[in-house]
Design a protein around this motif. Sequence first.
Motif, PDB file in Angstrom:
ATOM      1  N   MET A  51      94.776  29.253  45.782  1.00  0.00           N
ATOM      2  CA  MET A  51      95.137  29.592  44.406  1.00  0.00           C
ATOM      3  C   MET A  51      93.924  29.569  43.479  1.00  0.00           C
ATOM      4  SD  MET A  51      98.288  30.440  43.722  1.00  0.00           S
ATOM      5  CE  MET A  51      98.458  30.057  41.997  1.00  0.00           C
ATOM      6  N   CYS A  52      92.861  28.900  43.878  1.00  0.00           N
ATOM      7  CA  CYS A  52      91.727  28.712  42.969  1.00  0.00           C
ATOM      8  C   CYS A  52      90.655  29.768  43.163  1.00  0.00           C
ATOM      9  CB  CYS A  52      91.138  27.314  43.142  1.00  0.00           C
ATOM     10  SG  CYS A  52      90.289  27.058  44.717  1.00  0.00           S
ATOM     11  N   VAL A  53      91.006  30.903  43.785  1.00  0.00           N
ATOM     12  CA  VAL A  53      89.997  31.945  44.001  1.00  0.00           C
ATOM     13  C   VAL A  53      89.486  32.501  42.675  1.00  0.00           C
ATOM     14  CG1 VAL A  53      90.840  32.611  46.279  1.00  0.00           C
ATOM     15  CG2 VAL A  53      91.797  33.700  44.235  1.00  0.00           C
ATOM     16  N   VAL A  54      88.209  32.874  42.677  1.00  0.00           N
ATOM     17  CA  VAL A  54      87.566  33.415  41.480  1.00  0.00           C
ATOM     18  C   VAL A  54      86.694  34.611  41.891  1.00  0.00           C
ATOM     19  CG1 VAL A  54      87.536  31.230  40.225  1.00  0.00           C
ATOM     20  CG2 VAL A  54      85.625  31.807  41.731  1.00  0.00           C
ATOM     21  N   GLU A  55      86.266  35.369  40.909  1.00  0.00           N
ATOM     22  CA  GLU A  55      85.293  36.439  41.127  1.00  0.00           C
ATOM     23  C   GLU A  55      83.918  35.939  40.725  1.00  0.00           C
ATOM     24  OE1 GLU A  55      85.938  40.729  40.633  1.00  0.00           O
ATOM     25  OE2 GLU A  55      87.680  40.132  39.414  1.00  0.00           O
ATOM     26  N   VAL A  56      82.949  36.179  41.604  1.00  0.00           N
ATOM     27  CA  VAL A  56      81.560  35.816  41.325  1.00  0.00           C
ATOM     28  C   VAL A  56      80.723  37.090  41.355  1.00  0.00           C
ATOM     29  CG1 VAL A  56      79.563  34.483  42.071  1.00  0.00           C
ATOM     30  CG2 VAL A  56      81.869  33.533  42.341  1.00  0.00           C
ATOM     31  N   GLU A  57      80.006  37.316  40.298  1.00  0.00           N
ATOM     32  CA  GLU A  57      79.195  38.534  40.181  1.00  0.00           C
ATOM     33  C   GLU A  57      78.210  38.623  41.349  1.00  0.00           C
ATOM     34  OE1 GLU A  57      75.797  39.492  37.179  1.00  0.00           O
ATOM     35  OE2 GLU A  57      77.736  39.896  36.186  1.00  0.00           O
ATOM     36  N   GLY A  58      78.245  39.788  42.043  1.00  0.00           N
ATOM     37  CA  GLY A  58      77.347  40.003  43.165  1.00  0.00           C
ATOM     38  C   GLY A  58      77.847  39.441  44.473  1.00  0.00           C
ATOM     39  N   ARG A  59      79.025  38.845  44.468  1.00  0.00           N
ATOM     40  CA  ARG A  59      79.569  38.236  45.679  1.00  0.00           C
ATOM     41  C   ARG A  59      80.790  39.030  46.138  1.00  0.00           C
ATOM     42  NH1 ARG A  59      80.603  32.969  47.872  1.00  0.00           N
ATOM     43  NH2 ARG A  59      81.852  33.369  49.744  1.00  0.00           N
ATOM     44  N   ARG A  60      80.824  39.413  47.436  1.00  0.00           N
ATOM     45  CA  ARG A  60      81.977  40.119  47.968  1.00  0.00           C
ATOM     46  C   ARG A  60      83.132  39.150  48.160  1.00  0.00           C
ATOM     47  NH1 ARG A  60      80.575  43.577  53.136  1.00  0.00           N
ATOM     48  NH2 ARG A  60      82.775  44.124  52.755  1.00  0.00           N
ATOM     49  N   GLY A  61      84.342  39.659  48.017  1.00  0.00           N
ATOM     50  CA  GLY A  61      85.519  38.840  48.217  1.00  0.00           C
ATOM     51  C   GLY A  61      85.773  37.891  47.066  1.00  0.00           C
ATOM     52  N   LEU A  62      86.768  37.026  47.265  1.00  0.00           N
ATOM     53  CA  LEU A  62      87.168  36.044  46.248  1.00  0.00           C
ATOM     54  C   LEU A  62      87.002  34.644  46.829  1.00  0.00           C
ATOM     55  CD1 LEU A  62      90.452  37.722  44.931  1.00  0.00           C
ATOM     56  CD2 LEU A  62      88.186  37.802  43.881  1.00  0.00           C
ATOM     57  N   PRO A  63      85.891  33.964  46.554  1.00  0.00           N
ATOM     58  CA  PRO A  63      85.693  32.614  47.101  1.00  0.00           C
ATOM     59  C   PRO A  63      86.621  31.597  46.431  1.00  0.00           C
ATOM     60  CG  PRO A  63      83.937  33.137  45.581  1.00  0.00           C
ATOM     61  CD  PRO A  63      84.749  34.394  45.724  1.00  0.00           C
ATOM     62  N   ALA A  64      86.925  30.555  47.172  1.00  0.00           N
ATOM     63  CA  ALA A  64      87.708  29.439  46.609  1.00  0.00           C
ATOM     64  C   ALA A  64      86.796  28.600  45.722  1.00  0.00           C
ATOM     65  CB  ALA A  64      88.291  28.581  47.724  1.00  0.00           C
ATOM     66  N   HIS A  79      89.948  34.531  35.634  1.00  0.00           N
ATOM     67  CA  HIS A  79      91.255  35.155  35.407  1.00  0.00           C
ATOM     68  C   HIS A  79      91.064  36.671  35.236  1.00  0.00           C
ATOM     69  CE1 HIS A  79      92.255  30.972  34.579  1.00  0.00           C
ATOM     70  NE2 HIS A  79      93.527  31.290  34.787  1.00  0.00           N
ATOM     71  N   THR A  80      90.957  37.354  36.364  1.00  0.00           N
ATOM     72  CA  THR A  80      90.835  38.810  36.372  1.00  0.00           C
ATOM     73  C   THR A  80      92.062  39.388  37.071  1.00  0.00           C
ATOM     74  OG1 THR A  80      89.708  38.895  38.507  1.00  0.00           O
ATOM     75  CG2 THR A  80      88.330  38.565  36.544  1.00  0.00           C
ATOM     76  N   GLU A  81      92.178  40.696  37.068  1.00  0.00           N
ATOM     77  CA  GLU A  81      93.307  41.323  37.748  1.00  0.00           C
ATOM     78  C   GLU A  81      93.250  41.057  39.245  1.00  0.00           C
ATOM     79  OE1 GLU A  81      96.786  42.965  38.528  1.00  0.00           O
ATOM     80  OE2 GLU A  81      95.977  42.457  36.543  1.00  0.00           O
ATOM     81  N   LYS A  82      92.024  41.033  39.821  1.00  0.00           N
ATOM     82  CA  LYS A  82      91.907  40.773  41.251  1.00  0.00           C
ATOM     83  C   LYS A  82      92.360  39.346  41.586  1.00  0.00           C
ATOM     84  CE  LYS A  82      88.464  42.135  43.718  1.00  0.00           C
ATOM     85  NZ  LYS A  82      87.083  42.385  44.219  1.00  0.00           N
ATOM     86  N   THR A  83      91.955  38.365  40.787  1.00  0.00           N
ATOM     87  CA  THR A  83      92.394  36.992  41.062  1.00  0.00           C
ATOM     88  C   THR A  83      93.886  36.853  40.823  1.00  0.00           C
ATOM     89  OG1 THR A  83      91.875  36.245  38.807  1.00  0.00           O
ATOM     90  CG2 THR A  83      90.132  36.031  40.474  1.00  0.00           C
ATOM     91  N   ALA A  84      94.407  37.547  39.811  1.00  0.00           N
ATOM     92  CA  ALA A  84      95.847  37.486  39.541  1.00  0.00           C
ATOM     93  C   ALA A  84      96.636  38.074  40.707  1.00  0.00           C
ATOM     94  CB  ALA A  84      96.176  38.207  38.239  1.00  0.00           C
ATOM     95  N   GLN A  85      96.178  39.200  41.249  1.00  0.00           N
ATOM     96  CA  GLN A  85      96.866  39.805  42.382  1.00  0.00           C
ATOM     97  C   GLN A  85      96.845  38.871  43.590  1.00  0.00           C
ATOM     98  OE1 GLN A  85      95.089  43.599  43.161  1.00  0.00           O
ATOM     99  NE2 GLN A  85      95.991  44.605  41.357  1.00  0.00           N
TER     100      GLN A  85
END
Length: 900
Positions: A51-64, A79-85
């Motif tokens: 549940m704690c995934v985030v977006e990191v600039e320059g990083r592929r995927g959603l790390p925890a 809190h982006t659309e990708k993390t919400a999805q």
Amino acid sequence: MENNLIHLTIDGVAVEAVPGSTILQAASAAGINIPTLCYLKHLTPDASCRMCVVEVEGRRGLPASCTEEVREGMAVQTHTEKTAQARRFILDLLLSNHCTDCFTCPQNGACRLQDYCWEYGVEHTSYQGKRVDAPKDVSSPFFNYDPNLCIMCRKCERTCESLQCRETISIQGRGFDTKMTIPFGRRWKDSSCEGCGNCVAACPTGALTAKGAKKFRPWEVKRVRTTCPHCAVGCQYDLLVKENRIVGVDAAPGSPTNEGLLCVKGRFGSYQFVHSGDRLRHPLIKENGAFRRASWDEALDLVASRMKGIQEQYGRDSVGGFSCSRATNEDNYAFQKLMRAGLGTNNVDNCARVCHSASVHGLATTLGSGAMTNPMADITEDVDVILLVGSNPTEAHPVMGARIRRAVRRGTKLIVVDPRKIDLTEGCALHLQIKPGTNVAFANGMLNVILSEGLEDRDFIQNRTEGFEALREIVAEYTPERVGEICHIDPDGLRAAARMYAAARKAPIIYCLGVTEHSTGTEGVMALSNLAMAVGKLGRSGCGVNPLRGQNNVQGACDMGALPYQYPGYQKVTDPAVREKFEKAWGLPLSPNDGLTSTEMLALSARGERIHGLFIFGEDPMVSDPDTAHVRRALENLDFLVVDELFMTETAQLADVVLPGVSYAEKEGTFTNTERRQMRVRKAVSLEGEMRQDYDIFAEVETRLGHPCRYESAAAIYDEIASLTPSFGGLSHARLDAGEDLAWPCPAKDHPGTPILHVGKFARGLGWFYPARYRPSAELPDGDYPLMMVTGRMLYHYNTRAMTGRAEGICQVVNESYIEISSRDAAALGVAHGDRVKVSSRRGELETTARVGDKVGDGEVFMTFHFPDGNVNKVTNAVTDDIAHIPEYKVCAVRVSKLG
């Protein structure tokens, strides 16, 4: 990097973070919330819920975010659309195997899963899943388990395994049949569960829910931060109050004393007694052998007139008072002031006399301060060896016991010196199962090995101590072989313990009543002090001599001057300058003479001598003091007895006047925990009745005795304490309420407090090596009474059960007395496990139930002192230590015989 911090942005906000911290930790510190379901602050991240995934600039995927470490220049979006999805997908999957009948769930409105489903708009699952209607387990006296509401976050398992170190909960099954359960298909009540409820607090859903509390929604309750009223660990928690009634307890997550954890007594036995139907609610006066209700004016006038009349007849020191180690510092201060200013006597004491007065006297003599030298966290984290002597913390101080279990798991070597196989002997490096009453010989034997092998710290001894040569001559006699004979231990085990302790970089001594409650208790304490000084393990982190105080405020009662020899802050009543200071503040002359201890007062009254009136505040010596027949004789011999209490205790039943006081949940004030830390107590409820604040009662009596006294508030009393007590000079309710973490001595308002004592210099100047010699206990087994009785505490009850005895769940676990006896002794007596037996001594007898096993050695038996059906103090010995006048609870000779 500036200040060695890492700079990053989270949701466009500039954030600084400590190297090695995770994105989740950095966000939390900055007040940015990231959803989690499996995260536990004090444990290595599990990253199972995602549940704690985030977006990191320059990083592929959603790390925890709970596992991803921060990097310089990192840009994070939480809190982006990708993390919400991603979060919607996770919630959707969780609901595929989850009962969604939220209205019937006991956690409806307090469920993290429900909150997140609402936040992310997930109303139902889009997957068919497989609903397994698993049976509920309601066998625990403290909580229920519904596996159908479990989301497999594993927080319960990890809390139990890694924080409590109990491993009660495990995973069973695969796929949709996977569930958290007790190993081997057992019920919860048949497991190793202690009932601490920390797993319940960790659970984010309704899978684990507490029993017994009145149902409530989170928004319906008021939270009142306060301090647990049981042992002196001083756990911080919130009392949950609904409609002026306490309905639950939540541990304070940031408290340094308990780190968000509680024990079974704190979570499930700390508030039911407050609302008990048998609370005293009105003053009572005894006439013709029966109590009648009285007005406050009538009762207080009678107390003042009778006490004054006794003094006019027999002299000023013919009365005395026992103060309450469960009450606040402010109440204890007011009580000792009543005795000294109102009644003019120093005959005032508290229950430290029968538990840790040996520590107060002993450590003050050798080091200059009779208190724990180091904080609890300091002596359980990053230490090499722990020398645990005569202490059973997993039962008497459970949150501290859990700290020690965690330390052992991290690699700390634990040396247990105890006559019983306590819980902590499992996994310890060494258990020296010494004969009760031989602590001085043990400590001298340790010193013999250290000195003979050149393991002492010669620079420390030369520069910071005195009296070493005299002690060296004494300990030369205590060879490992001689000590082995005295203590009934292997000499090589003693050598191993001495080498391990002396060679360790950090090694605290932790002890409790197994050292103090002996006829040589004070010498036992000083012998341990000798040991620490000889290897230079005082005045620095991870070391020290650390008595775990018993009751919640027994340290504070002593600090406040509820002692016959000392004013608040251990200022001597015989010192003219000190006495002049208090006379000026209180406005009248004070007695220049030392008072009598509680044990001396009872002994004199039992003989019909000197003591004719007693004021007992919140203590029950008819249950808690040794040799019950002796105590009864003492109290019945009095001309007048007044008791201030919550309940009609056995002592209160003997009183002439009973005054109803208030519990910790109904008052403001402070406790001082075992590490000298000041802990706020806050009022949560007001009960119906005519109860008064205890300090108001004492002020009213003092005024009626001719010395006008009035207190505006508990905070004002604390300010008066600070004005007269140098070690409290910088303390105030305001500083504590502002969140400052303060331990005395704290001499000025800008002083940060003193976590570790004796840094650089001992409080007395040079530390003194006390020349302690071993003397046998006052009463040893013989042909008539062949077994040695040891007493102590157990996990589920506290002292006289005034609080825990009114908690239904706790009483379901154990509610009757027992005696532990070895298998060999039981066989010789024809006693089987569970048999009823009679226990006799030279002072009395009782009946109880036998527990046969290997916890005690041959020739020894053990009983707790919690239960009225077999009150061990009917048989214990009232003989006392020569220095501190502390009773020898830990050794008496008894006979055991099978009944029927």
